[in-house]
Design an enzyme around this catalytic site. Structure first.
Site, PDB file in Angstrom:
ATOM      1  N   HIS A   6     -14.131  -2.741   1.628  1.00  8.29           N
ATOM      2  CA  HIS A   6     -13.585  -1.372   1.702  1.00  8.29           C
ATOM      3  C   HIS A   6     -14.339  -0.506   2.702  1.00  8.29           C
ATOM      4  CE1 HIS A   6     -16.377  -0.108  -1.864  1.00  8.29           C
ATOM      5  NE2 HIS A   6     -16.913   0.348  -0.754  1.00  8.29           N
ATOM      6  N   ASP A  11     -15.846  10.691   1.260  1.00  9.13           N
ATOM      7  CA  ASP A  11     -15.328  10.587  -0.107  1.00  9.13           C
ATOM      8  C   ASP A  11     -16.210  11.315  -1.113  1.00  9.13           C
ATOM      9  OD1 ASP A  11     -17.396   8.770   0.309  1.00  9.13           O
ATOM     10  OD2 ASP A  11     -16.142   7.009   0.072  1.00  9.13           O
ATOM     11  N   GLU A  45      -9.910   0.814  -1.347  1.00  7.58           N
ATOM     12  CA  GLU A  45     -10.082  -0.489  -1.985  1.00  7.58           C
ATOM     13  C   GLU A  45      -9.005  -1.458  -1.504  1.00  7.58           C
ATOM     14  OE1 GLU A  45     -12.752  -0.849  -3.260  1.00  7.58           O
ATOM     15  OE2 GLU A  45     -13.293   0.509  -4.890  1.00  7.58           O
ATOM     16  N   ASP A  89     -16.245  -5.786  -1.080  1.00  4.39           N
ATOM     17  CA  ASP A  89     -14.829  -6.171  -1.062  1.00  4.39           C
ATOM     18  C   ASP A  89     -14.136  -5.753   0.243  1.00  4.39           C
ATOM     19  OD1 ASP A  89     -14.590  -3.438  -1.348  1.00  4.39           O
ATOM     20  OD2 ASP A  89     -13.607  -3.488  -3.308  1.00  4.39           O
TER      21      ASP A  89
END
Ligand code: F6R
Length: 270
Positions: free
Chosen positions: A138, A67, A143, A136
């Protein structure tokens, strides 16, 4: 899923680096999927040490990063291209033209993301994908709520991720709101995945990933659908796993198998 729990973060880091090094020794022209973030810094340091001291060779390696933030020039201190140069590429013999990081400055993201997918395919697909995990749950910047079939695309960062990454930018306001990220589907296409987590802040996400249901609310849980995933943890990040004893028994059996101690496993010698 093979779950390896090491006593400390350092040991987990060295074990992960050894996995990557073994991949390169076995297949020098491997295509590696690479990650950024605090977890992988020590792994890259160990790879650099192995390169310098033991001749670990990257000359035939190709890499694709997961990313990149949108809107940051590649020279920006927090851009993932800069991170990779600083923490790995500038210190090993990987050819610059074989390193790929998504383009966070594209004017046409649909085209540049499709091109990234195409380039991965042209390189023969990813042999080993290194992954960290967000609090979280990810992987890359997929997400909660991301499609488990998603491909490289633009993604809005979750508030939790912005808060977590503010430590690198000095403030939440300075963190970009968007990123380009490989999709969950892109990651699942890799031949092998190596997920690494350390520290107690990751314990809940790790438990949900390894032992929870497969859900788009914890995108790392999609790794349960992959046939070859290795998860390397330290004790702190493994603290909420319920089946830790079983994972240790699997590792013990694996060690006996690899060292040919078949009788200890009840396998008759031929
Ligand atoms: C970065 C990436 C992210 C990180 C994750 C954990 O390329 O893909 O998914 O791996 O946010 O980050 P750290 O290691 O900083 O806790």
């Amino acid at each position: 899923m093979r779950v390896i729990v090491e006593p400390t973060a350092d040991a987990a880091t060295r074990r992960a680096a050894a996995f990557l090094a073994r991949q390169l020794a076995k297949k020098p022209d491997s295509v590696l999927g690479l990650a950024t973030g605090g977890t992988v810094v020590g792994i890259y340091q160990e790879l650099i040490r192995l390169h310098r001291e033991q001749g670990l060779d990257f000359s035939q390696t190709t890499s694709f990063n997961l990313d990149e933030y949108v809107g940051l020039p590649t020279t920006h201190e927090q851009s993932y291209r800069r991170f990779m140069q600083q923490h790995l590429f500038d210190h090993v013999n990987i050819p610059a033209e074989r390193t790929h990081v998504p383009d966070g400055l594209a004017t046409d993201f649909e085209t540049s993301c499709a091109r990234y997918e195409w380039e991965i395919g042209q390189a023969g697909g990813i042999d080993l994908q290194l992954l960290g995990i967000g609090r979280d749950g990810h992987i890359a910047f997929n997400e909660p709520g991301s499609s488990l079939g998603s491909r490289t695309r633009l993604k809005t960062l979750a508030r939790e991720t912005i808060r977590d990454n503010a430590r690198f930018f000095g403030s939440e306001e300075a963190v970009p709101r968007l990123a380009v990220t490989m999709g969950v589907g892109t990651i699942l296409d890799s031949r092998r995945c190596l997920l690494v987590a350390v520290g107690d802040s990751k314990a809940e996400a790790v438990a949900a990933t390894v032992e929870g249901p497969v859900t788009a609310q914890v995108t790392a849980s999609a790794l349960q659908l992959h046939r070859d995933v290795v998860v390397i943890l330290d004790e702190a990040s493994a603290a909420q796993l319920r089946r830790k004893d079983y994972y240790a028994e699997v590792e013990e059996a694996q060690t006996l198998l690899e060292s040919g101690q078949l009788a200890a496993l009840g396998i008759a010698s031929s």
